[in-house]
Design a protein around this motif. Structure first.
Motif, PDB file in Angstrom:
ATOM      1  N   LEU A  55       0.630  -0.861   0.050  1.00 42.39           N
ATOM      2  CA  LEU A  55       0.320  -0.281   0.310  1.00 42.39           C
ATOM      3  C   LEU A  55       1.052   1.426  -0.406  1.00 42.39           C
ATOM      4  O   LEU A  55       1.971   1.251   0.405  1.00 42.39           O
ATOM      5  N   GLU A  56       0.553   2.343  -0.767  1.00 41.94           N
ATOM      6  CA  GLU A  56       0.544   3.171  -0.729  1.00 41.94           C
ATOM      7  C   GLU A  56       0.505   4.667   0.593  1.00 41.94           C
ATOM      8  O   GLU A  56      -0.899   4.729   0.311  1.00 41.94           O
ATOM      9  N   ILE A  57       1.533   4.234   1.342  1.00 43.43           N
ATOM     10  CA  ILE A  57       0.885   5.629   2.699  1.00 43.43           C
ATOM     11  C   ILE A  57       1.307   7.276   2.352  1.00 43.43           C
ATOM     12  O   ILE A  57       0.271   7.990   2.826  1.00 43.43           O
ATOM     13  N   LYS A  58       2.567   7.310   1.523  1.00 42.66           N
ATOM     14  CA  LYS A  58       2.669   8.904   1.887  1.00 42.66           C
ATOM     15  C   LYS A  58       3.776   9.261   0.739  1.00 42.66           C
ATOM     16  O   LYS A  58       4.317   8.785   0.998  1.00 42.66           O
ATOM     17  N   ARG A  59       4.091  10.536  -0.040  1.00 44.64           N
ATOM     18  CA  ARG A  59       4.598  10.978  -0.297  1.00 44.64           C
ATOM     19  C   ARG A  59       5.604  12.262  -0.112  1.00 44.64           C
ATOM     20  O   ARG A  59       4.257  13.063   0.659  1.00 44.64           O
ATOM     21  N   LEU A  60       6.407  12.687   0.309  1.00 43.51           N
ATOM     22  CA  LEU A  60       7.218  13.341   0.587  1.00 43.51           C
ATOM     23  C   LEU A  60       7.681  14.577  -0.214  1.00 43.51           C
ATOM     24  O   LEU A  60       8.892  13.287  -1.304  1.00 43.51           O
ATOM     25  N   LEU A  61       7.634  15.512  -0.376  1.00 41.65           N
ATOM     26  CA  LEU A  61       7.997  16.468  -1.775  1.00 41.65           C
ATOM     27  C   LEU A  61       8.508  17.141  -1.684  1.00 41.65           C
ATOM     28  O   LEU A  61       8.547  18.064  -2.061  1.00 41.65           O
ATOM     29  N   ASP A  62       9.360  17.154  -0.698  1.00 42.84           N
ATOM     30  CA  ASP A  62      10.137  18.246  -0.670  1.00 42.84           C
ATOM     31  C   ASP A  62      11.864  18.311  -1.067  1.00 42.84           C
ATOM     32  O   ASP A  62      12.068  19.739  -0.865  1.00 42.84           O
ATOM     33  N   HIS A  63      12.601  17.606  -1.643  1.00 43.42           N
ATOM     34  CA  HIS A  63      13.025  18.224  -2.804  1.00 43.42           C
ATOM     35  C   HIS A  63      12.418  18.315  -4.109  1.00 43.42           C
ATOM     36  O   HIS A  63      11.894  18.702  -4.499  1.00 43.42           O
ATOM     37  N   GLN A  64      13.677  19.380  -4.725  1.00 43.96           N
ATOM     38  CA  GLN A  64      13.534  20.180  -5.149  1.00 43.96           C
ATOM     39  C   GLN A  64      14.312  19.474  -6.560  1.00 43.96           C
ATOM     40  O   GLN A  64      13.362  20.253  -8.209  1.00 43.96           O
TER      41      GLN A  64
END
Length: 404
Positions: free
Chosen positions: A158-167
């Motif tokens: 299951l996909e739980i979360k996406r972290l989008l902090d990198h540019q």
């Protein structure tokens, strides 16, 4: 093609000790993209050392390293598998390409995600709560594995979360300790994450200039070439994270949350691989063909204000201008408190050194694009061992008489 260096389940022999090649494993038709050790099945009576390899030919092969035999081959991939990871606690292994697949020890596919990205998964690590982190482009995706239960007999992911902090695209992803993992990107961003709640603990984007200069930060960032600040590799110890950033090496202290030492031009080209050695030492290899050993040392504390002496001071001409000394004092406060000093340069390769393996008791093995694998030994240690063997031989032959 693989040249196997260490015999499984035995005291390291072969290349790590003598330079002798033990086995050559032939089976892939294109370059190898990932390699991991693989646990033997509990049902097997023989506990042979196994490895799992992935290749750009879209296959994964399981090898017996005691015999060099190809145990099994999987050829059902739709894209190149770039990373492999074994989750021993769940008795499964994962492959990362354009999708994420879960397999059992018999190499049966248990479940997989949908198509994630054309660029594919570049790195995978295991974190608590039956979760893994996958680096996909500039995103980190947290997945949770769901094992079979009485209600559901099938595995699921299951996909739980996406972290989008990198540019920009993430090039490095590693576990640092029991509470943190770290990522590094193509434009020199390093982020330290909490391993349980996946929040940002610290962020460092000024590797090209460890001294804080907020007013010129944007100007510096614009003039940097991407390759000059790409984070290619990490290593760590209890106190620090060591980063290979472009041509340089940087030491980031986890407690102080700042860079405490750096060598901006450690090599003439990109640093590809680094490893921590005992006694505060670090080893690095580069595209320029060099392999270097560094030592982390504390800098001597300099006096904040020099005291003038001599003839001119008698008349007041040598008095220090306190206003002029303020920038110097501020520069000293902002300067990294430690330094990386070059203590060894291993010259032998004529092309890019891709990576190396360090064996504490046997030395260092480097692997290069010049098709050479070189075994390096500690000269002082080897000299002592040879002398010891000589005295033992003389004593056995009766040619050595020790005074009582």
């Amino acid at each position: 093609m693989l040249r196997w260096l260490i015999g499984g389940g035995r005291e390291p022999q072969g290349l790590a000790e003598t330079g002798e090649k033990l086995l050559e494993l032939n089976g892939h038709t294109q370059k190898i993209t990932a390699l991991i050790t693989f646990p033997s099945s509990e049902a097997c009576e023989e506990k042979n050392q196994l490895i799992l390899t992935a290749s750009a030919d879209r296959t994964v092969i399981l090898w017996d390293c005691d015999t060099g035999r190809q145990v099994q081959k999987v050829s059902c991939f739709q894209s190149t598998v770039k990373c492999l990871i074994v989750l021993q606690r769940l008795d499964v292994w994962l492959s990362g390409g354009n999708d994420l697949c879960v397999w059992n020890q018999k190499l049966d596919l248990l479940c997989k995600t949908s198509h994630l990205s054309d660029t594919g998964i570049s790195a995978l690590i295991e974190i608590p709560k039956n979760c893994v982190v996958a680096a996909v482009g500039k995103e980190l995706i947290i997945f949770r594995l769901v094992a079979p239960t009485e209600e559901s007999l099938e595995w699921d992911i299951l996909e739980i979360k996406r972290l989008l902090d990198h540019q920009d695209n993430i090039l490095s992803l590693v576990n640092v300790n029991d509470v943190s993992f770290v990522t590094g990107s193509h434009v020199g961003e390093m982020i330290i994450w909490d391993i349980l709640d996946w929040t940002v603990q610290a962020c460092e984007c000024n590797f090209w200039d460890p001294s804080p200069q907020l007013d010129t930060q944007q100007e510096i960032k614009l003039c940097q070439k991407p390759n000059d600040i790409s984070i290619h590799h990490f290593t760590w110890d209890e106190e620090n994270v060591f980063a290979a950033v472009g041509k340089g090496l940087y030491v980031y202290n986890l407690q102080l949350k700042r860079v405490i030492a750096c060598q901006k031009s450690a090599h003439d080209s990109n640093v590809l691989h680094i490893a921590k050695l005992p006694n505060r030492q670090l080893i690095s290899c580069s595209e320029d063909g060099s392999v270097r050993i560094w030592e982390l040392r504390e800098k001597q504390q300099l006096a904040a204000e020099p005291v003038p002496t001599g003839f001119f001071n008698m008349w007041g001409f040598g008095r220090v201008n306190k206003q002029a000394s303020q920038p110097v004092k501020k520069q000293q406060e902002n300067a990294p408190p430690c330094s990386l000093e070059l203590i060894g340069d291993l010259i032998g390769h004529s092309s890019s050194v891709e990576m190396f393996l360090y064996f504490e008791d046997h030395g260092l093995v480097t692997c290069s694009a010049d098709h050479l694998i070189i075994l390096w030994k500690n000269g002082e240690k080897e000299s002592g061992l040879r002398s010891l063997k000589l005295f033992q031989k003389l004593e056995e032959d009766g040619d050595l008489y020790l005074a009582v």
